[in-house]
Write a protein that holds these residues in place. Structure first.
Motif, PDB file in Angstrom:
ATOM      1  N   THR A  68       0.839  -1.195   0.000  1.00  0.00           N
ATOM      2  CA  THR A  68       0.000   0.000   0.000  1.00  0.00           C
ATOM      3  C   THR A  68       0.873   1.244   0.000  1.00  0.00           C
ATOM      4  OG1 THR A  68      -1.834   1.123   1.132  1.00  0.00           O
ATOM      5  CG2 THR A  68      -0.125   0.173   2.527  1.00  0.00           C
ATOM      6  N   LYS A 114      -9.346   4.564   5.429  1.00  0.00           N
ATOM      7  CA  LYS A 114      -9.622   5.852   4.790  1.00  0.00           C
ATOM      8  C   LYS A 114      -9.627   5.756   3.278  1.00  0.00           C
ATOM      9  CE  LYS A 114      -7.693   8.553   8.630  1.00  0.00           C
ATOM     10  NZ  LYS A 114      -6.560   9.402   9.083  1.00  0.00           N
ATOM     11  N   SER A 115      -8.867   4.816   2.721  1.00  0.00           N
ATOM     12  CA  SER A 115      -8.799   4.686   1.268  1.00  0.00           C
ATOM     13  C   SER A 115      -9.760   3.638   0.721  1.00  0.00           C
ATOM     14  CB  SER A 115      -7.369   4.333   0.838  1.00  0.00           C
ATOM     15  OG  SER A 115      -6.980   3.084   1.390  1.00  0.00           O
TER      16      SER A 115
END
Length: 231
Positions: A68, A114-115
């Motif tokens: 990530t 959050k993503s």
């Protein structure tokens, strides 16, 4: 960042063409459990069953992405602090290092949340849960919740369901019963007053709901679990 699985051979497919700073963190899994490599598509956070008499930690879980992008403004200070502690490591500071590592894992997990496509519903689910906890003593009012949180109640309910597995009323009832347990065990307040402090205007309804969720009436629960302090 990239998580490399142990026991396998890993290599890059081409040399880096930019100055690269690498931080290596080696960690082990408990021998009794192995990591699960799964596609993350659900952030539900069901509440754990707990009591005031818990003597062991409840099992926990953290999601770590296999690869990530990370926010270096948050992650780099943690990594530098971990290196600093490790350079003067002692038995006492070993726990400090583990705490920093825990914060590091939580930041990775928060970044994933959050993503994720569910980021907004997760945020609203947490917001609804906090709202319900802060308004236990007031009557349940879906219209007021809509006004205060600025979203349609049906959408808020879906977000909370995705977050906790419960509807707003189910979640509220769970919080009410948990607060009632605390007051029954740690106070001498009359049962009617305890019900009122937990948001129940009807004492009979309080008793029925409490027994349905605990198998005890409030009075029976108090007799069984109340702490008695002797002078």
């Amino acid at each position: 960042m990239l998580v490399l699985e142990p026991g396998k051979e890993h290599r890059g497919y081409r040399p880096t063409d930019a100055d690269t700073e690498v931080y290596w963190i080696h960690f082990q899994y408990p021998p009794t459990s192995k990591p699960m490599l799964v596609e993350k598509n659900n952030w539900q956070q069901p509440l754990l069953n707990r009591t005031d008499q818990d003597t062991e930690a409840h099992p926990g879980m953290v999601d770590v992405p296999k690869f990530t992008a990370i926010d270096l403004r948050i992650i780099r200070p943690l990594l530098k602090e971990m290196i600093k502690v490790h350079s003067v490591l002692s038995a006492y500071r070993s726990y400090e290092l583990q705490t920093l590592f825990g914060r590091f894992l939580m930041e990775l997990q928060n970044g994933m949340r959050k993503s994720s496509p569910q980021a907004r519903s997760l945020f609203l689910g947490e917001k609804v849960a906090s709202y319900l906890a802060d308004h236990l003593e007031l009557p349940f009012d879906s219209i007021q919740m809509e006004s205060d949180l600025h979203y349609h109640f049906d959408y808020l309910a879906r977000c909370l369901k995705q977050y906790s597995g419960m509807s707003p009323l189910q979640y509220r009832h769970h919080l009410q019963i948990e607060r009632a347990k605390q007051l029954l065990v740690h106070s001498e307040l009359p049962l009617i007053e305890i019900g009122e402090q937990c948001g129940f205007r009807d004492n009979n309804y309080f008793t029925r709901l409490f027994k349905r969720q605990t198998s005890f009436t409030p009075g029976e629960y108090r007799k069984r679990y109340q702490f008695i302090v002797m002078d």
